[in-house]
Motif scaffolding. Structure first.
Motif, PDB file in Angstrom:
ATOM      1  N   GLY A  16       0.421  -0.970  -0.364  1.00  0.00           N
ATOM      2  CA  GLY A  16      -0.324  -0.006  -0.366  1.00  0.00           C
ATOM      3  C   GLY A  16       0.428   1.536   0.432  1.00  0.00           C
ATOM      4  O   GLY A  16       0.479   2.156  -0.533  1.00  0.00           O
ATOM      5  N   VAL A  17       1.452   1.450   0.901  1.00  0.00           N
ATOM      6  CA  VAL A  17       2.549   2.445   0.920  1.00  0.00           C
ATOM      7  C   VAL A  17       3.378   2.615  -0.559  1.00  0.00           C
ATOM      8  O   VAL A  17       4.464   3.489  -1.283  1.00  0.00           O
ATOM      9  CB  VAL A  17       3.940   2.192   1.551  1.00  0.00           C
ATOM     10  N   LEU A  18       3.843   1.316  -1.876  1.00  0.00           N
ATOM     11  CA  LEU A  18       5.274   1.008  -2.496  1.00  0.00           C
ATOM     12  C   LEU A  18       3.682   2.072  -3.328  1.00  0.00           C
ATOM     13  O   LEU A  18       3.637   2.450  -4.187  1.00  0.00           O
ATOM     14  CB  LEU A  18       4.788  -0.312  -3.151  1.00  0.00           C
ATOM     15  N   HIS A  64      -5.303  -1.413  -0.579  1.00  0.00           N
ATOM     16  CA  HIS A  64      -6.466  -0.653  -1.667  1.00  0.00           C
ATOM     17  C   HIS A  64      -6.833   0.644  -0.725  1.00  0.00           C
ATOM     18  O   HIS A  64      -7.166   1.660  -0.660  1.00  0.00           O
ATOM     19  CB  HIS A  64      -7.325  -1.159  -1.917  1.00  0.00           C
ATOM     20  N   GLN A  65      -7.000   0.180   0.872  1.00  0.00           N
ATOM     21  CA  GLN A  65      -7.128   1.121   1.529  1.00  0.00           C
ATOM     22  C   GLN A  65      -5.562   2.410   2.056  1.00  0.00           C
ATOM     23  O   GLN A  65      -6.056   3.378   2.284  1.00  0.00           O
ATOM     24  CB  GLN A  65      -7.227   0.249   2.920  1.00  0.00           C
ATOM     25  N   MET A  66      -4.291   2.004   1.994  1.00  0.00           N
ATOM     26  CA  MET A  66      -3.799   2.805   2.419  1.00  0.00           C
ATOM     27  C   MET A  66      -3.060   3.261   1.125  1.00  0.00           C
ATOM     28  O   MET A  66      -3.135   4.517   0.922  1.00  0.00           O
ATOM     29  CB  MET A  66      -2.045   1.884   2.182  1.00  0.00           C
ATOM     30  N   ASN A  67      -3.686   2.826   0.099  1.00  0.00           N
ATOM     31  CA  ASN A  67      -3.315   4.007  -1.380  1.00  0.00           C
ATOM     32  C   ASN A  67      -4.552   4.485  -1.087  1.00  0.00           C
ATOM     33  O   ASN A  67      -4.831   6.213  -2.131  1.00  0.00           O
ATOM     34  CB  ASN A  67      -4.034   2.628  -2.516  1.00  0.00           C
ATOM     35  N   ASN A  68      -6.156   4.573  -1.347  1.00  0.00           N
ATOM     36  CA  ASN A  68      -7.267   5.426  -1.170  1.00  0.00           C
ATOM     37  C   ASN A  68      -7.006   6.985   0.149  1.00  0.00           C
ATOM     38  O   ASN A  68      -7.516   7.690   0.236  1.00  0.00           O
ATOM     39  CB  ASN A  68      -8.147   4.334  -0.871  1.00  0.00           C
ATOM     40  N   PHE A  69      -6.552   6.409   0.750  1.00  0.00           N
ATOM     41  CA  PHE A  69      -6.068   7.205   1.788  1.00  0.00           C
ATOM     42  C   PHE A  69      -5.778   8.405   1.813  1.00  0.00           C
ATOM     43  O   PHE A  69      -6.554   9.714   2.121  1.00  0.00           O
ATOM     44  CB  PHE A  69      -3.958   6.519   3.261  1.00  0.00           C
ATOM     45  N   ILE A 113      -1.643  -3.241  -5.283  1.00  0.00           N
ATOM     46  CA  ILE A 113      -2.956  -4.078  -5.270  1.00  0.00           C
ATOM     47  C   ILE A 113      -3.386  -5.439  -5.356  1.00  0.00           C
ATOM     48  O   ILE A 113      -3.339  -6.044  -4.986  1.00  0.00           O
ATOM     49  CB  ILE A 113      -4.569  -3.371  -4.930  1.00  0.00           C
ATOM     50  N   GLY A 114      -3.663  -5.851  -6.848  1.00  0.00           N
ATOM     51  CA  GLY A 114      -3.526  -6.804  -7.293  1.00  0.00           C
ATOM     52  C   GLY A 114      -1.783  -8.258  -6.898  1.00  0.00           C
ATOM     53  O   GLY A 114      -2.409  -8.765  -6.742  1.00  0.00           O
ATOM     54  N   LEU A 115      -1.363  -7.314  -7.001  1.00  0.00           N
ATOM     55  CA  LEU A 115       0.015  -8.061  -6.236  1.00  0.00           C
ATOM     56  C   LEU A 115       0.007  -8.499  -5.299  1.00  0.00           C
ATOM     57  O   LEU A 115       0.261  -9.468  -4.852  1.00  0.00           O
ATOM     58  CB  LEU A 115       1.931  -7.251  -6.173  1.00  0.00           C
TER      59      LEU A 115
END
Length: 264
Positions: free
Chosen positions: A115-117, A243-248, A226-228
């Motif tokens: 997510g951080v990546l 996904h949650q990390m990406n959306n933050f 996310i898929g990885l």
């Protein structure tokens, strides 16, 4: 290949005997496939169209009410995810088995890392994309909604929680859960190729399903980490966390914009 267990038994006055037990029963294969995914997508699109008509347009300059956020934005995705879960219970082995909804701390840690990546990758990609297509064209559908009309504080807080936490759960159930499971039922050959096909197809469909043609390429980049997470762990929670990390950050940006701290 299954395993076989060897058990030694003794009888009084008799030598040791070895008994070979049969393989344990495998997890039953679910009875749903691409048809289930198409039903869920139809529910998503039809409910979104229905509630948009039901809610009606917001008068120019008026704040977007909480009702429109709850009904117009959140309800279709949540309803589609619930239908996906019900399908696994009706035609399969339930969401825990069919959607791989098993929680492991190692999956959570990997989801956080990816997510951080994804955040870094998304930030860089969004900057490049904005320079290429222009700032106005690069705006997401949610961003355009906030830009055109103000949103009440309560509605903004609800939208923040949805974009950050609830939305990713629902979308992962649909795409990296139901769609992924549908792909796995097809005779691709080896398990390695089956999982790779599920990763590629779910990533592409996820990007296209947002119905934002100008942002499809950017959404593909966003979807890869996310898929990885789903590919590496074989389970859904890692993808949900990624996904949650990406959306933050996008969710936080929307909230801060509503509070007047930022301007779009």
């Amino acid at each position: 290949m299954g395993w076989r267990q060897r058990v030694t038994t003794t009888q009084p006055g008799e030598p040791l005997d070895s008994i070979e037990l049969p393989d344990p029963p495998a997890t039953p294969v679910h009875r749903w496939g691409f048809g289930a995914f198409l039903v869920v997508e139809a529910v998503l699109l039809a409910s979104a169209a229905f509630v948009s008509v039901l809610a009606g347009p917001v008068p120019a300059g008026a704040q977007i009410p909480v009702r429109d956020v709850l009904i117009g934005t959140i309800t279709p995705t949540v309803l589609a995810a619930l239908v996906a879960v019900l399908i696994t219970a009706w035609r399969g082995n339930g969401p825990r088995i069919d959607l791989r909804l098993e929680w492991h701390w190692a999956d959570i840690r990997l989801g956080l890392k990816l997510g951080v990546l994804g955040l870094v990758l998304t930030t860089v990609s969004a900057f490049i994309w904005t320079q290429a297509v222009g700032e106005h064209n690069a705006t997401s559908a949610i961003g355009a909604l906030v830009e055109d009309q103000p949103m009440s504080l309560t509605a903004a807080v609800i939208m923040f929680v949805y974009l950050w936490l609830l939305g990713p759960i629902c979308e992962e159930i649909i795409y990296r859960g139901l769609l992924w499971g549908a792909v796995e039922r097809l005779p691709w050959g080896s398990e390695r190729w089956t999982r790779l096909a599920a990763f590629l197809l779910s990533t592409a469909v996820f990007a296209v399903s947002h119905l934002e043609p100008l942002r499809t390429t950017l959404l593909l980049v966003i979807a890869v980490p996310i898929g990885l997470a789903r590919l590496f762990t074989g389970r859904l929670p890692a993808a949900i966390v990624a996904h949650q990390m990406n959306n933050f950050l996008p969710a936080l940006t929307l909230l801060l914009t509503t509070l007047g701290v930022l301007t779009l």
